[in-house]
Structure formats: C-alpha cells, structure tokens
Design a protein around this motif. Structure first.
Motif, PDB file in Angstrom:
ATOM      1  N   LEU A   9       4.888  13.658  50.012  1.00 17.71           N
ATOM      2  CA  LEU A   9       5.052  15.064  50.357  1.00 17.71           C
ATOM      3  C   LEU A   9       3.901  15.929  49.855  1.00 17.71           C
ATOM      4  N   ASP A  10       3.222  15.493  48.787  1.00 16.21           N
ATOM      5  CA  ASP A  10       2.089  16.265  48.266  1.00 16.21           C
ATOM      6  C   ASP A  10       0.888  16.222  49.207  1.00 16.21           C
ATOM      7  N   ALA A  11       0.816  15.204  50.053  1.00 21.13           N
ATOM      8  CA  ALA A  11      -0.296  15.079  50.991  1.00 21.13           C
ATOM      9  C   ALA A  11      -0.082  15.944  52.242  1.00 21.13           C
ATOM     10  N   LEU A  12       1.130  16.466  52.428  1.00 23.95           N
ATOM     11  CA  LEU A  12       1.436  17.284  53.599  1.00 23.95           C
ATOM     12  C   LEU A  12       1.379  18.765  53.239  1.00 23.95           C
ATOM     13  N   ARG A  13       1.232  19.589  54.251  1.00 22.56           N
ATOM     14  CA  ARG A  13       1.187  21.044  54.039  1.00 22.56           C
ATOM     15  C   ARG A  13       2.615  21.589  54.034  1.00 22.56           C
ATOM     16  N   LEU A  14       3.276  21.498  52.875  1.00 22.01           N
ATOM     17  CA  LEU A  14       4.666  21.920  52.761  1.00 22.01           C
ATOM     18  C   LEU A  14       4.823  22.884  51.590  1.00 22.01           C
ATOM     19  N   SER A  15       5.779  23.794  51.732  1.00 19.60           N
ATOM     20  CA  SER A  15       6.090  24.696  50.622  1.00 19.60           C
ATOM     21  C   SER A  15       6.841  23.920  49.546  1.00 19.60           C
ATOM     22  N   GLY A  16       6.880  24.474  48.340  1.00 21.40           N
ATOM     23  CA  GLY A  16       7.573  23.822  47.241  1.00 21.40           C
ATOM     24  C   GLY A  16       9.058  23.678  47.519  1.00 21.40           C
ATOM     25  N   ILE A  17       9.662  24.697  48.122  1.00 25.96           N
ATOM     26  CA  ILE A  17      11.090  24.638  48.450  1.00 25.96           C
ATOM     27  C   ILE A  17      11.341  23.550  49.481  1.00 25.96           C
ATOM     28  N   ALA A  18      10.495  23.478  50.494  1.00 24.23           N
ATOM     29  CA  ALA A  18      10.663  22.446  51.533  1.00 24.23           C
ATOM     30  C   ALA A  18      10.533  21.055  50.922  1.00 24.23           C
ATOM     31  N   LYS A  19       9.579  20.873  50.003  1.00 25.21           N
ATOM     32  CA  LYS A  19       9.421  19.571  49.343  1.00 25.21           C
ATOM     33  C   LYS A  19      10.690  19.196  48.582  1.00 25.21           C
ATOM     34  N   GLY A  20      11.259  20.161  47.878  1.00 29.08           N
ATOM     35  CA  GLY A  20      12.481  19.894  47.122  1.00 29.08           C
ATOM     36  C   GLY A  20      13.644  19.532  48.022  1.00 29.08           C
ATOM     37  N   LEU A  21      13.781  20.250  49.132  1.00 24.05           N
ATOM     38  CA  LEU A  21      14.872  19.967  50.062  1.00 24.05           C
ATOM     39  C   LEU A  21      14.704  18.600  50.724  1.00 24.05           C
ATOM     40  N   ILE A  22      13.481  18.287  51.110  1.00 24.96           N
ATOM     41  CA  ILE A  22      13.211  16.989  51.742  1.00 24.96           C
ATOM     42  C   ILE A  22      13.469  15.864  50.742  1.00 24.96           C
ATOM     43  N   SER A  23      13.092  16.081  49.492  1.00 20.46           N
ATOM     44  CA  SER A  23      13.292  15.057  48.462  1.00 20.46           C
ATOM     45  C   SER A  23      14.759  14.747  48.229  1.00 20.46           C
ATOM     46  N   SER A  24      15.636  15.681  48.568  1.00 24.53           N
ATOM     47  CA  SER A  24      17.065  15.466  48.339  1.00 24.53           C
ATOM     48  C   SER A  24      17.699  14.535  49.380  1.00 24.53           C
ATOM     49  N   ILE A  25      16.962  14.208  50.439  1.00 22.72           N
ATOM     50  CA  ILE A  25      17.489  13.333  51.490  1.00 22.72           C
ATOM     51  C   ILE A  25      17.252  11.881  51.088  1.00 22.72           C
ATOM     52  N   ASN A  26      18.318  11.107  51.048  1.00 19.86           N
ATOM     53  CA  ASN A  26      18.227   9.702  50.631  1.00 19.86           C
ATOM     54  C   ASN A  26      17.770   8.777  51.748  1.00 19.86           C
ATOM     55  N   ASP A  27      18.126   9.082  52.991  1.00 19.26           N
ATOM     56  CA  ASP A  27      17.760   8.232  54.121  1.00 19.26           C
ATOM     57  C   ASP A  27      16.269   8.396  54.414  1.00 19.26           C
ATOM     58  N   ILE A  28      15.517   7.321  54.331  1.00 20.08           N
ATOM     59  CA  ILE A  28      14.055   7.397  54.467  1.00 20.08           C
ATOM     60  C   ILE A  28      13.639   7.859  55.859  1.00 20.08           C
ATOM     61  N   ASP A  29      14.329   7.397  56.896  1.00 18.64           N
ATOM     62  CA  ASP A  29      13.976   7.817  58.257  1.00 18.64           C
ATOM     63  C   ASP A  29      14.156   9.327  58.432  1.00 18.64           C
ATOM     64  N   ASP A  30      15.276   9.860  57.933  1.00 19.53           N
ATOM     65  CA  ASP A  30      15.498  11.307  58.020  1.00 19.53           C
ATOM     66  C   ASP A  30      14.506  12.067  57.146  1.00 19.53           C
ATOM     67  N   HIS A  31      14.205  11.526  55.974  1.00 24.06           N
ATOM     68  CA  HIS A  31      13.224  12.123  55.063  1.00 24.06           C
ATOM     69  C   HIS A  31      11.877  12.265  55.763  1.00 24.06           C
ATOM     70  N   ASN A  32      11.404  11.179  56.354  1.00 20.73           N
ATOM     71  CA  ASN A  32      10.099  11.184  57.018  1.00 20.73           C
ATOM     72  C   ASN A  32      10.107  12.056  58.277  1.00 20.73           C
ATOM     73  N   PHE A  33      11.197  12.019  59.028  1.00 24.01           N
ATOM     74  CA  PHE A  33      11.306  12.837  60.240  1.00 24.01           C
ATOM     75  C   PHE A  33      11.175  14.322  59.895  1.00 24.01           C
ATOM     76  N   LEU A  34      11.928  14.756  58.889  1.00 25.15           N
ATOM     77  CA  LEU A  34      11.887  16.163  58.505  1.00 25.15           C
ATOM     78  C   LEU A  34      10.527  16.543  57.930  1.00 25.15           C
ATOM     79  N   ALA A  35       9.939  15.690  57.116  1.00 29.68           N
ATOM     80  CA  ALA A  35       8.630  15.981  56.522  1.00 29.68           C
ATOM     81  C   ALA A  35       7.554  16.135  57.603  1.00 29.68           C
ATOM     82  N   ARG A  36       7.544  15.217  58.564  1.00 31.12           N
ATOM     83  CA  ARG A  36       6.546  15.307  59.641  1.00 31.12           C
ATOM     84  C   ARG A  36       6.745  16.560  60.489  1.00 31.12           C
ATOM     85  N   GLY A  37       8.004  16.871  60.764  1.00 32.22           N
ATOM     86  CA  GLY A  37       8.284  18.041  61.593  1.00 32.22           C
ATOM     87  C   GLY A  37       7.938  19.351  60.893  1.00 32.22           C
ATOM     88  N   LEU A  38       8.256  19.448  59.625  1.00 32.53           N
ATOM     89  CA  LEU A  38       8.030  20.708  58.911  1.00 32.53           C
ATOM     90  C   LEU A  38       6.561  20.988  58.617  1.00 32.53           C
TER      91      LEU A  38
END
Length: 78
Positions: A9-38
C-alpha cells in the motif's frame, strides 16, 4: 494465481485513512481489488469510497453467514 499476495500500500497513491481501511480487509483478492481501484480516485474521496466498499463487504458477509446458520438450523432435528 497460486499464492496471491497483498499489494504494498505504501507504493500506491493512497491516503492514510484509505490505507488503514484497506489493511482491515482479510481477503487478499478484495484487499488488492480495493487498493488498485482507489489509487485512481482523488485522495479526498478515497476514504469515503473505501468505507462504502467495506460496508457492502461486511453486509455480504453477514448475509452469507446468516444463510449458513439458517441452513444448518434446518438440518437439525426437532
């Protein structure tokens, strides 16, 4: 993919809040999907969109667990 890995998540252009919310997702596919989209969403909107995604994600999980519980209850005698 045999062993999916969460995106850095540090390599992507994400806000700190978005990083925290994405980190709370346990499913890796959903984690990556949301990170790429955001990363393509403007920073001020990222936390709002992440929260909406997580609300829907949790709602789907509650419905699925409810169906499982009721399904198993129907199999019990009595």
């Amino acid at each position: 993919m045999a062993n999916p890995r969460p995106l850095d998540l540090d390599a992507l252009r994400l806000s700190g809040i978005a990083k925290g919310l994405i980190s709370s997702i346990n499913d890796i596919d959903d984690h990556n999907f949301l990170a790429r989209g955001l990363q393509s969403v403007p920073v001020p909107l990222q936390s709002r969109m992440a929260r909406k995604y997580i609300d829907r994600y949790n709602q789907k999980r509650r419905v699925a667990s409810s169906v499982q519980i009721h399904g198993y209850a129907a199999l019990l005698p009595g």
